[in-house]
Motif scaffolding. Structure first.
Motif, short mmCIF file in Angstrom:
data_model
loop_
_atom_site.label_atom_id
_atom_site.label_comp_id
_atom_site.label_asym_id
_atom_site.label_seq_id
_atom_site.Cartn_x
_atom_site.Cartn_y
_atom_site.Cartn_z
N TYR A 3 0.83 -1.20 0.00
CA TYR A 3 0.00 0.00 0.00
C TYR A 3 0.86 1.26 0.00
O TYR A 3 0.61 2.20 -0.74
N LEU B 290 -1.17 -1.96 -5.31
CA LEU B 290 -2.34 -1.87 -4.44
C LEU B 290 -3.23 -3.12 -4.57
O LEU B 290 -3.75 -3.61 -3.56
N ALA C 67 -6.65 2.53 2.49
CA ALA C 67 -6.34 1.90 1.20
C ALA C 67 -7.56 1.62 0.37
O ALA C 67 -7.49 1.64 -0.87
#
Length: 114
Positions: free
Chosen positions: A72, A91, A111
């Motif tokens: 992340y 991601l 995130a």
């Protein structure tokens, strides 16, 4: 301790010495984190890349959480730089690994927001 006390350059120096003595998941993550804390996102990205692409990911021991979070953090660095393809590349594995995470976890909330 140096990083916690705001001595970022000294922390980077000491983490670099540790990494040169014996590279490990812990030294790579420490350097990535220290560079990120110092505002040097270019070097942070270099060290996060080394960490997340290591041949032997640190699954099942202490740096596992940092390894997952590094995906992340690296994605965020790339996103800020405008490199959306690399941001997505890093991601997506994080979001997939944490798809069943507690929705209240701060990292997950950050995130997974649009």
């Amino acid at each position: 301790m140096e990083l916690a006390h705001g001595n970022k350059d000294r922390a980077i120096e000491l983490f670099s010495l540790a990494d040169k003595a014996k590279r490990s998941a812990m030294t790579m993550e420490s350097l990535a984190h220290a560079y990120e804390a110092s505002g040097n996102s270019e070097q942070a990205a270099v060290w996060y890349e080394l960490f997340v692409t290591a041949a032997d990911p640190p699954l099942g021991w202490e740096p596992q959480q940092a390894w997952l979070a590094a995906h992340y953090r690296l994605a965020r660095i790339y996103f800020v730089k405008g490199d959306k393809a690399n941001a997505k590349k890093h991601l997506d594995p994080f979001l997939d690994a944490w798809k069943d995470a507690d929705p209240g976890l701060p990292l997950w909330k950050d995130a997974s927001r649009p």
